[in-house]
Each structure stands twice: as structure tokens, then as C-alpha cells.
Design a protein around this motif. Structure first.
Motif, short mmCIF file in Angstrom:
data_model
loop_
_atom_site.label_atom_id
_atom_site.label_comp_id
_atom_site.label_asym_id
_atom_site.label_seq_id
_atom_site.Cartn_x
_atom_site.Cartn_y
_atom_site.Cartn_z
N ASP A 35 40.83 3.00 31.16
CA ASP A 35 40.47 4.18 31.78
C ASP A 35 40.85 5.46 30.91
OD1 ASP A 35 38.76 5.83 33.70
OD2 ASP A 35 40.73 6.60 34.26
N ARG A 36 40.02 5.97 30.18
CA ARG A 36 40.28 7.47 29.33
C ARG A 36 41.20 7.11 28.48
NH1 ARG A 36 39.21 10.80 34.60
NH2 ARG A 36 40.16 9.31 35.43
N ARG A 37 41.30 5.91 27.99
CA ARG A 37 42.35 5.82 26.69
C ARG A 37 41.67 6.32 25.45
NH1 ARG A 37 44.66 4.21 30.99
NH2 ARG A 37 46.13 2.33 31.01
N TRP A 38 40.37 6.52 25.46
CA TRP A 38 39.55 7.21 24.12
C TRP A 38 39.14 8.44 24.50
CZ3 TRP A 38 39.33 2.11 25.99
CH2 TRP A 38 39.85 0.99 25.08
N MET A 39 39.02 9.30 23.26
CA MET A 39 38.33 10.42 23.20
C MET A 39 37.71 10.81 22.00
SD MET A 39 41.35 13.50 23.98
CE MET A 39 42.42 13.87 22.59
N LEU A 40 36.92 11.82 21.96
CA LEU A 40 36.52 12.50 20.92
C LEU A 40 37.14 13.74 20.39
CD1 LEU A 40 32.59 11.50 21.68
CD2 LEU A 40 33.89 10.65 19.67
N ILE A 41 37.33 13.80 19.30
CA ILE A 41 38.02 15.03 18.74
C ILE A 41 37.12 15.61 17.78
CG2 ILE A 41 40.18 14.45 19.61
CD1 ILE A 41 41.10 13.88 16.62
N ASP A 42 37.39 16.82 17.46
CA ASP A 42 36.37 17.69 16.30
C ASP A 42 37.19 17.87 15.21
OD1 ASP A 42 38.13 19.84 16.68
OD2 ASP A 42 36.74 20.98 17.87
N GLU A 43 36.88 18.58 14.13
CA GLU A 43 37.39 18.43 12.84
C GLU A 43 38.78 19.18 13.03
OE1 GLU A 43 34.93 20.97 10.18
OE2 GLU A 43 34.35 22.16 11.88
N HIS A 44 38.95 19.91 14.11
CA HIS A 44 40.38 20.68 14.22
C HIS A 44 41.36 19.87 15.36
CE1 HIS A 44 38.65 23.92 12.20
NE2 HIS A 44 37.71 24.05 13.10
N ASN A 45 40.84 18.54 15.61
CA ASN A 45 41.63 17.57 16.46
C ASN A 45 41.67 18.30 17.81
OD1 ASN A 45 42.15 16.29 14.15
ND2 ASN A 45 44.36 16.27 14.23
N GLN A 46 40.55 19.02 18.28
CA GLN A 46 40.37 19.67 19.38
C GLN A 46 39.56 18.53 20.21
OE1 GLN A 46 42.12 22.43 20.73
NE2 GLN A 46 43.06 22.09 18.67
N PHE A 47 40.03 18.30 21.60
CA PHE A 47 39.15 17.11 22.29
C PHE A 47 37.65 17.69 22.69
CE2 PHE A 47 41.08 19.64 25.86
CZ PHE A 47 40.26 19.34 27.05
N ILE A 48 36.83 17.01 22.89
CA ILE A 48 35.33 17.34 22.90
C ILE A 48 34.86 16.87 24.34
CG2 ILE A 48 32.95 16.78 22.26
CD1 ILE A 48 34.47 16.38 19.40
N THR A 49 34.43 17.46 25.08
CA THR A 49 33.81 17.11 26.45
C THR A 49 32.50 17.52 26.91
OG1 THR A 49 34.70 18.94 27.86
CG2 THR A 49 36.24 17.56 27.21
N GLN A 50 32.07 17.20 28.01
CA GLN A 50 30.62 17.55 28.44
C GLN A 50 30.49 19.00 29.04
OE1 GLN A 50 29.11 15.43 31.77
NE2 GLN A 50 29.85 13.63 31.21
N ARG A 51 31.75 19.60 29.00
CA ARG A 51 31.60 21.13 29.36
C ARG A 51 30.90 21.81 28.35
NH1 ARG A 51 36.67 19.03 30.38
NH2 ARG A 51 37.38 19.44 32.18
N ASN A 52 31.30 21.47 26.95
CA ASN A 52 30.38 22.19 25.80
C ASN A 52 29.27 21.26 25.47
OD1 ASN A 52 31.76 24.60 26.08
ND2 ASN A 52 33.26 23.53 24.90
N HIS A 53 29.30 19.88 25.64
CA HIS A 53 28.35 18.98 25.00
C HIS A 53 27.87 18.06 26.26
CE1 HIS A 53 29.53 20.21 20.90
NE2 HIS A 53 30.68 20.17 21.44
#
Length: 263
Positions: A35-53
Motif C-alpha cells: 500500500d502506497r509503497r510507490w509514488m510519482l515524482i517530478d523533475e524536482h523530486n516533488q511528489f505528484i498527486t491528484q490534487r494537481n493531476h
């Protein structure tokens, strides 16, 4: 005395992607296994979520043996659960620093092409790679890549009570719970203390303050003003709108749909 049982269990392997309903799950300190062992990060290593996507809600993972398979429209991709590169990366989930590792370059490229911007899929490998200060319980806990706590628990009556007030009814998927329990009074789960499911001891940390993500319809990624608008009329405390409660587990073990809660 009220009796409670587990009605539904969910895991969310990749942060902010769709969840998977399961019949049983292994509870660990960090959260359910996978459970939530993975996540997407952007080019600045900031995590990506549904809040913006919000489109992330349209990526559907499955656990198939030793692999995670992802479906998105007509595209499909898979990678090994234990697969990672060796180079550590450093990111944050809100205020918590966390060490992660990229899964592989091919998977990162697949997500980058599907989303239309550069990103990486990363994994937290070890308990302790991310610690969260739990001020309500005056302790530090090891968490996966969930927003703040390892488990989200919601009672069925809390959703039923909300739906009585909404013109467009919604499902529990909006609130991304891990554990859904049968209940008879809306939001009674807020006041739980310690309880046991199967062989696993759980402890309530605090009711969960909800964000804009609950306004995203997981079926189509359309964002509206509900249910936050309605929840704000009766569930606002200080500056938070509360729904469901954050829970930690005190020992490892398996829990299943149908298990009773013992207080």
C-alpha cells in the motif's frame, strides 16, 4: 453495545492512482503490504498527486503475483514488485523527508509519456526511510508514502449520512479508505481508541482533515465542488474538514473482510 465488522479493504499501491479492493491484507507498521509503497515524482523530486493531476485517478493498478500491472485507457505497463535501481533519491511527502529509489527507466518513461511531462516512479524500500511525527499520540511512526498516517478507517454510516445531503450520490472511493467498517452512527469512528481486528492491534490517531482530492470523481476525473462544500457545513473543525479517521497498527498480522472489531 455496538458491534462492528470489516466491510471492505483497499490498498493503493501507487500514491494517488486508483485503489484495489481486496478480501484480506497483511497489516504492517508502514501500512498494508504493497500500500502506497510507490509514488510519482517530478523533475524536482516533488511528489505528484491528484490534487494537481486528477487524471491519475484513471490509472488502474493490479497486483499479479510478483508484478504490478497498470492499465490506463488502452495502454498497459507492468514492473516487478521488488524491482528498483540502486541509486537513492531524496524526496518529501509534505514535511517528511523520505529516501526512495527509482523503479526502472522504462517505467518512468511510460508514465512520462502517458502524463505528458517528465516524471519518475519511485519506491520506498525500507521501514524507517520515512518517519512522521504524530503529535496527537506524542510519538514518531514509520509510514509508507501515504499523506500522513498508515491507515484510513471509515464507517459506512458516515458516507450514508453525507449522501443523504448530496444531490449526486458518491461512493466510498472518493475518500480512499484502507478499512471500511459497518457502523450505525455517522462519524463514531472518530472517537475510537484502541481496537483489534483479527490478531492486529490498531490505535486511533486522529480524525482526517480532507483536501480537494475528494472532489475528484474517480470514475472520470471530473472535479466539482462536492462533497467538500456540503461537508464544510457540518464537519468543519478549526480549519479542517473531517471525514474518516487516521489509524496506526501496533503489530503485524493479517486482517480480512468479515473480521470483527474488538475493543
Amino acid at each position: 453495545m455496538n458491534t462492528y465488522s470489516v466491510k471492505e479493504l483497499y490498498i493503493y499501491p501507487i500514491k494517488s492512482l486508483a485503489g484495489i479492493r481486496v478480501e484480506s491484507a497483511k497489516a504492517e507498521e508502514m501500512g498494508f503490504e504493497n500500500d502506497r509503497r510507490w509514488m510519482l515524482i517530478d523533475e524536482h523530486n516533488q511528489f505528484i498527486t491528484q490534487r494537481n493531476h486528477p487524471i491519475l485517478s484513471q490509472f488502474y493498478p493490479m497486483v499479479i503475483g510478483s508484478k504490478i500491472s497498470i492499465n490506463h485507457h488502452d495502454k498497459k505497463h507492468e514492473f516487478l514488485i521488488n524491482e528498483t535501481l540502486n541509486e537513492p533519491l531524496f524526496s518529501k511527502v509534505w514535511d517528511d523527508e523520505t529516501q526512495v529509489v527509482e523503479v526502472n527507466k522504462t517505467t518512468s518513461k511510460w508514465f512520462s509519456e502517458a502524463l505528458g511531462f517528465d516524471c519518475k516512479l519511485v519506491k520506498i524500500n525500507t521501514s524507517g526511510d520515512r518517519k512522521h511525527e504524530c503529535t496527537k499520540l506524542n510519538t514518531t511512526i514509520n509510514v509508507s508514502l501515504a499523506d500522513g498516517y498508515p491507515y484510513m478507517l471509515i464507517g459506512t454510516q458516515s458516507l450514508d449520512f453525507l449522501n443523504e445531503k448530496l444531490e449526486e450520490k458518491i461512493t466510498m472511493a472518493r475518500f480512499r479508505p484502507n478499512i471500511v467498517i459497518s457502523s450505525s452512527v455517522a462519524h463514531e469512528e472518530d472517537s475510537f481508541g484502541e481496537f483489534q481486528i483479527g490478531t492486529v492491534q490498531f490505535k486511533n490517531a486522529k480524525p482526517c482533515g480532507r483536501c480537494i482530492m475528494v472532489n475528484t470523481n474517480p470514475k472520470n476525473a471530473i472535479v466539482k465542488k462536492e462533497p467538500l462544500n456540503t461537508l464544510s457545513t457540518y464537519r468543519k473543525r478549526d480549519n479542517s474538514i473531517l471525514f474518516g479517521t487516521n489509524v496506526i497498527c501496533l503489530n503485524e498480522g493479517k486482517i480480512s473482510v468479515g473480521d470483527a472489531l474488538v475493543f
